[in-house]
Design an enzyme around this catalytic site. Structure first.
Site, PDB file in Angstrom:
ATOM      1  N   ARG A   1      -2.947  -6.236  -3.736  1.00 21.18           N
ATOM      2  CA  ARG A   1      -2.932  -7.352  -2.623  1.00 21.18           C
ATOM      3  C   ARG A   1      -3.602  -8.724  -3.120  1.00 21.18           C
ATOM      4  O   ARG A   1      -4.272  -8.973  -4.175  1.00 21.18           O
ATOM      5  CB  ARG A   1      -4.149  -6.808  -1.450  1.00 21.18           C
TER       6      ARG A   1
ATOM      7  N   HIS B   1      -2.101   7.219  -4.965  1.00 21.76           N
ATOM      8  CA  HIS B   1      -2.339   6.183  -4.309  1.00 21.76           C
ATOM      9  C   HIS B   1      -1.945   4.697  -5.172  1.00 21.76           C
ATOM     10  O   HIS B   1      -2.454   4.782  -6.109  1.00 21.76           O
ATOM     11  CB  HIS B   1      -3.687   6.277  -3.675  1.00 21.76           C
TER      12      HIS B   1
ATOM     13  N   GLY C   1      -4.471  -4.232  12.495  1.00 17.62           N
ATOM     14  CA  GLY C   1      -3.134  -4.033  11.942  1.00 17.62           C
ATOM     15  C   GLY C   1      -2.415  -2.747  12.672  1.00 17.62           C
ATOM     16  O   GLY C   1      -2.926  -2.300  13.561  1.00 17.62           O
ATOM     17  N   ASN C   2      -1.093  -2.500  12.205  1.00 16.31           N
ATOM     18  CA  ASN C   2      -0.572  -1.406  12.775  1.00 16.31           C
ATOM     19  C   ASN C   2      -1.192  -0.101  12.604  1.00 16.31           C
ATOM     20  O   ASN C   2      -1.258   0.281  11.390  1.00 16.31           O
ATOM     21  CB  ASN C   2       0.841  -1.249  12.398  1.00 16.31           C
TER      22      ASN C   2
ATOM     23  N   HIS D   1       2.205  12.225  -0.809  1.00 16.37           N
ATOM     24  CA  HIS D   1       1.895  13.663  -0.617  1.00 16.37           C
ATOM     25  C   HIS D   1       2.811  14.441  -1.006  1.00 16.37           C
ATOM     26  O   HIS D   1       4.077  14.337  -0.309  1.00 16.37           O
ATOM     27  CB  HIS D   1       1.201  13.979   0.861  1.00 16.37           C
TER      28      HIS D   1
ATOM     29  N   SER E   1       0.913  -1.284   0.117  1.00 13.23           N
ATOM     30  CA  SER E   1      -0.145  -0.003   0.021  1.00 13.23           C
ATOM     31  C   SER E   1       0.864   1.323   0.034  1.00 13.23           C
ATOM     32  O   SER E   1       1.857   1.345   0.835  1.00 13.23           O
ATOM     33  CB  SER E   1      -0.930   0.035   1.193  1.00 13.23           C
TER      34      SER E   1
ATOM     35  N   HIS F   1     -20.672  12.876   0.345  1.00 17.37           N
ATOM     36  CA  HIS F   1     -21.199  13.844   1.324  1.00 17.37           C
ATOM     37  C   HIS F   1     -20.575  15.084   0.469  1.00 17.37           C
ATOM     38  O   HIS F   1     -21.015  16.313   0.998  1.00 17.37           O
ATOM     39  CB  HIS F   1     -20.877  13.675   2.629  1.00 17.37           C
TER      40      HIS F   1
ATOM     41  N   HIS G   1      -3.378   7.543 -16.986  1.00 17.20           N
ATOM     42  CA  HIS G   1      -4.326   6.430 -17.456  1.00 17.20           C
ATOM     43  C   HIS G   1      -4.015   5.690 -18.657  1.00 17.20           C
ATOM     44  O   HIS G   1      -4.100   4.563 -18.637  1.00 17.20           O
ATOM     45  CB  HIS G   1      -5.709   7.560 -18.052  1.00 17.20           C
TER      46      HIS G   1
ATOM     47  N   ASN H   1      -2.250   0.335  -4.323  1.00 16.35           N
ATOM     48  CA  ASN H   1      -2.399  -0.520  -3.488  1.00 16.35           C
ATOM     49  C   ASN H   1      -2.846  -1.904  -4.456  1.00 16.35           C
ATOM     50  O   ASN H   1      -3.522  -2.060  -5.575  1.00 16.35           O
ATOM     51  CB  ASN H   1      -3.580  -0.503  -2.534  1.00 16.35           C
TER      52      ASN H   1
END
Length: 280
Positions: A122, A118, A264-265, A108, A104, A181, A151, A120
């Site tokens: 798995r 980002h 998890g941590n 920034h 992961s 929201h 893209h 990730n």
């Protein structure tokens, strides 16, 4: 100590090797900027609710001149889900035992013209076995060229495996990386996929291709923008956007919830949060 089968071992080794290559590439960018910043690695262990060893991982964080804060984490955990949470996980409704390994990454950036990102990927095992993951670009100040190139790299990785992947996974990312929201997307998209099961070799090859595509394109975008001048209004836009990013990760992100629900941590789970953000 977790006992891993051949597929689990292969996936774990890949995610760890990809971590090493990405961190090396990011440190090289810091050198180009005249910075001696390096990743600080912190191993962590997990105890399953049963009391048995539940695996662990390594949290890697760098704070530099180009990468204001970047985290690259790898983990390999297993055990049994507690309570009702297992019923929300693919294949764990009747059997709470699970295994998960993955990488992961969240970056920034110091310069608001450099897009945050980002990534990730798995591999999970319950009564089913599947891959998931993706990557998405999150620029405070979007640039059409960067969006198109990002893209295009992901589309090429998808098309080499299945022409149906990119349109499907792009649409999935547009749906997933949305802040209801606020009624806005958190960035300019990418791809998102989950529950890719069946042919382990084919799905593993695709997941590796996603990692390779990310490693090929993102450093190029960083180098393209990292020396571009910016002003206080650009920084204000960046900090406001980071507030939206934090809202998504704390309210809607599945990975955050999975990490918290499986013991998890905490620092590794919340490494995705930006170093400085504003709400007005």
């Amino acid at each position: 100590m977790l006992t891993l089968d051949a597929e689990q071992t292969a996936a774990r080794h890949w995610f760890e090797s990809l971590r090493t290559r990405i961190c090396t590439a990011f440190e090289a960018i810091e050198r180009e900027a005249g910075s001696d910043a390096v990743f600080d690695y912190t191993p962590w262990d997990r105890t399953d609710p049963s009391g048995e060893p539940g695996g662990g991982g390594v949290r890697g964080v760098m704070k530099g001149r180009v990468f204001e804060k970047v985290g690259v984490n790898v983990s390999t955990v297993g055990g049994a889900f507690e309570g009702e949470f297992g019923k929300t996980i693919h294949g764990a409704g009747d059997d709470p035992r699970f295994f998960a390994t993955g990488i992961s990454l969240v970056a920034h950036m110091a310069n608001p013209h450099v897009p945050a990102v980002h990534m990730n990927t798995r591999f999970l095992v319950t009564t089913k076995r599947w891959f998931g993951g993706g990557a998405d670009l999150n620029p405070p100040l979007p640039v059409a060229e960067d969006t198109a190139d990002f893209h295009a790299a992901l589309a090429a990785a998808c098309d080499a495996h299945d022409p149906a992947h990119y349109p499907r996974f792009k649409a999935w990312a547009d749906e997933y990386f949305y802040i209801p929201h606020r009624k806005v997307h958190r960035g300019v998209g990418g791809i998102f996929y989950d529950h890719l099961e069946g042919d382990f070799d084919a799905n593993f090859a695709f997941t590796r291709a996603v990692g390779e595509a990310f490693l090929a394109i993102y450093p190029n975008i960083v180098r393209r923008r990292m020396n571009q001048p910016f002003d206080e209004s650009d920084l204000a836009q960046q900090r406001a956007w980071r507030g939206r990013y934090a809202e998504f990760n704390l309210v809607y992100d599945r990975g955050t919830l999975f990490g918290l629900k499986t013991g998890g941590n905490i620092d590794a789970i919340l490494m995705s949060l930006p170093p400085l953000a504003t709400w007005e």
